[in-house]
Motif scaffolding. Structure first.
Motif, short mmCIF file in Angstrom:
data_model
loop_
_atom_site.label_atom_id
_atom_site.label_comp_id
_atom_site.label_asym_id
_atom_site.label_seq_id
_atom_site.Cartn_x
_atom_site.Cartn_y
_atom_site.Cartn_z
N LEU A 75 8.83 48.13 63.10
CA LEU A 75 9.63 47.27 62.41
C LEU A 75 9.42 47.13 61.02
O LEU A 75 10.25 47.28 60.12
CB LEU A 75 9.62 45.98 63.16
CG LEU A 75 11.01 44.93 62.77
CD1 LEU A 75 12.09 45.54 63.07
CD2 LEU A 75 10.72 43.72 63.43
N GLU A 76 8.01 47.10 60.68
CA GLU A 76 7.60 46.89 59.02
C GLU A 76 7.90 48.22 58.55
O GLU A 76 8.53 48.35 57.40
CB GLU A 76 6.15 46.88 59.05
CG GLU A 76 5.54 45.50 59.58
CD GLU A 76 3.92 45.58 59.63
OE1 GLU A 76 3.40 46.24 58.90
OE2 GLU A 76 3.49 44.75 60.26
N ILE A 77 8.02 49.56 59.13
CA ILE A 77 8.14 50.62 58.45
C ILE A 77 9.60 50.79 58.15
O ILE A 77 10.05 51.26 57.23
CB ILE A 77 7.77 52.03 59.31
CG1 ILE A 77 6.32 51.87 59.44
CG2 ILE A 77 8.28 53.33 58.96
CD1 ILE A 77 5.72 52.91 60.43
N ILE A 78 10.41 50.47 59.22
CA ILE A 78 12.01 50.15 59.15
C ILE A 78 12.41 49.09 57.93
O ILE A 78 13.15 49.56 57.21
CB ILE A 78 12.69 49.95 60.44
CG1 ILE A 78 12.32 51.19 61.57
CG2 ILE A 78 14.03 49.76 60.34
CD1 ILE A 78 12.67 50.58 62.95
N ILE A 92 12.29 51.82 70.24
CA ILE A 92 13.55 51.74 69.41
C ILE A 92 14.54 50.82 70.17
O ILE A 92 15.19 50.02 69.71
CB ILE A 92 13.86 52.96 68.91
CG1 ILE A 92 13.05 53.42 67.90
CG2 ILE A 92 15.33 52.80 68.20
CD1 ILE A 92 12.96 52.75 66.65
N ALA A 93 14.62 51.30 71.55
CA ALA A 93 15.54 50.66 72.44
C ALA A 93 15.29 49.18 72.49
O ALA A 93 16.08 48.38 72.55
CB ALA A 93 15.43 51.22 73.82
N ARG A 94 14.00 48.82 72.76
CA ARG A 94 13.72 47.31 72.80
C ARG A 94 13.91 46.54 71.59
O ARG A 94 14.56 45.42 71.58
CB ARG A 94 12.24 47.13 72.97
CG ARG A 94 11.72 45.92 73.52
CD ARG A 94 10.25 45.76 73.98
NE ARG A 94 9.70 46.86 74.88
CZ ARG A 94 8.98 47.55 74.55
NH1 ARG A 94 8.34 47.78 73.35
NH2 ARG A 94 8.63 48.68 75.32
N LEU A 95 13.75 47.16 70.36
CA LEU A 95 14.09 46.53 69.19
C LEU A 95 15.59 46.47 69.02
O LEU A 95 15.96 45.36 68.54
CB LEU A 95 13.50 47.37 67.81
CG LEU A 95 11.98 47.15 67.77
CD1 LEU A 95 11.62 48.33 66.58
CD2 LEU A 95 11.76 45.67 67.42
N THR A 98 18.00 51.53 60.95
CA THR A 98 17.99 50.58 59.75
C THR A 98 17.80 49.11 60.30
O THR A 98 17.99 48.82 61.42
CB THR A 98 19.50 50.74 59.15
OG1 THR A 98 20.43 50.41 59.87
CG2 THR A 98 19.72 51.87 58.37
N TYR A 99 17.18 48.32 59.39
CA TYR A 99 16.94 47.04 59.90
C TYR A 99 18.01 46.21 59.59
O TYR A 99 18.88 46.35 58.68
CB TYR A 99 15.73 46.45 58.90
CG TYR A 99 15.30 44.99 59.22
CD1 TYR A 99 14.73 44.70 60.22
CD2 TYR A 99 15.51 43.92 58.32
CE1 TYR A 99 14.35 43.35 60.28
CE2 TYR A 99 15.35 42.69 58.48
CZ TYR A 99 14.67 42.26 59.60
OH TYR A 99 14.28 40.97 59.80
N LYS A 100 18.18 45.30 60.58
CA LYS A 100 19.43 44.42 60.54
C LYS A 100 18.80 42.91 60.31
O LYS A 100 18.13 42.23 61.27
CB LYS A 100 19.97 44.02 61.94
CG LYS A 100 21.04 45.13 62.34
CD LYS A 100 21.48 45.03 63.81
CE LYS A 100 22.77 44.11 63.81
NZ LYS A 100 23.34 44.25 65.27
#
Length: 169
Positions: free
Chosen positions: A11-14, A41-44, A66-68
């Motif tokens: 998540l930090e990288i994204i 990725i599926a969990r996020l 991409t981050y939402k």
């Protein structure tokens, strides 16, 4: 590294990439296999933290992740400041560029507000005052020592009021 730690790192990288990151690059950067990366990725995505879109790069299909941004919690608004008698202040939705001193809608609303305040003041004045005997008993109860219990105070106040009425001490 644990699954939660990998999830946070992913998540930090994204988040750090404004245009997102390719999933094929993410698993390489995290030094994990593509299968494990897909689960993260599926969990996020199920937690609605990221968005993934199909993309073809150099003939290979992958996802751009991409981050939402998370929505901030809504605070409850206090509309009491713009309400009078159930009416909203006319300036709230007004599109006219007028002088507030000469606006008839605003003047009417202020009159309504003044009437509402007068009604509240009248209600406050109309409340009956407590009887004199209750005030005397309350005053004596306040002067009683702290160690007395409320029931003992009430008995003592009744005894005092009876003796005062009969003329005994």
């Amino acid at each position: 590294m644990s699954e939660d730690g990998l999830e946070e790192k992913a998540l930090e990288i994204i988040k750090s990439r404004p245009n997102g990151v390719l999933q094929s690059d993410l698993w390489k950067e995290l030094k994990i296999d593509s299968r494990k990366c897909s689960r993260i990725i599926a969990r996020l995505e199920s937690e609605d933290k990221i968005k993934r879109i199909w993309e073809t790069v150099r003939g290979t299909r992958t996802f751009r992740i991409t981050y939402k941004p998370q929505k901030a919690e809504k605070k409850e608004a206090d509309f009491g400041l713009i309400m009078a008698g159930g009416e909203v202040a006319p300036c709230v939705g007004c599109t006219y560029e007028c002088e507030p001193d000469y606006c008839p809608d605003l003047g009417n609303w202020i009159e309504l507000l003044a009437k509402e305040l007068e009604a509240e003041e009248k209600k406050a004045e109309e409340k009956p005052a407590p009887p004199i005997e209750e005030e005397a008993a309350a005053a004596k109860a306040v002067k009683a020592p702290v160690s007395e219990k409320p029931a003992a105070k009430a008995k003592k106040a009744k005894a005092v009021s009876k003796s005062v009425k009969s003329g005994k001490k």
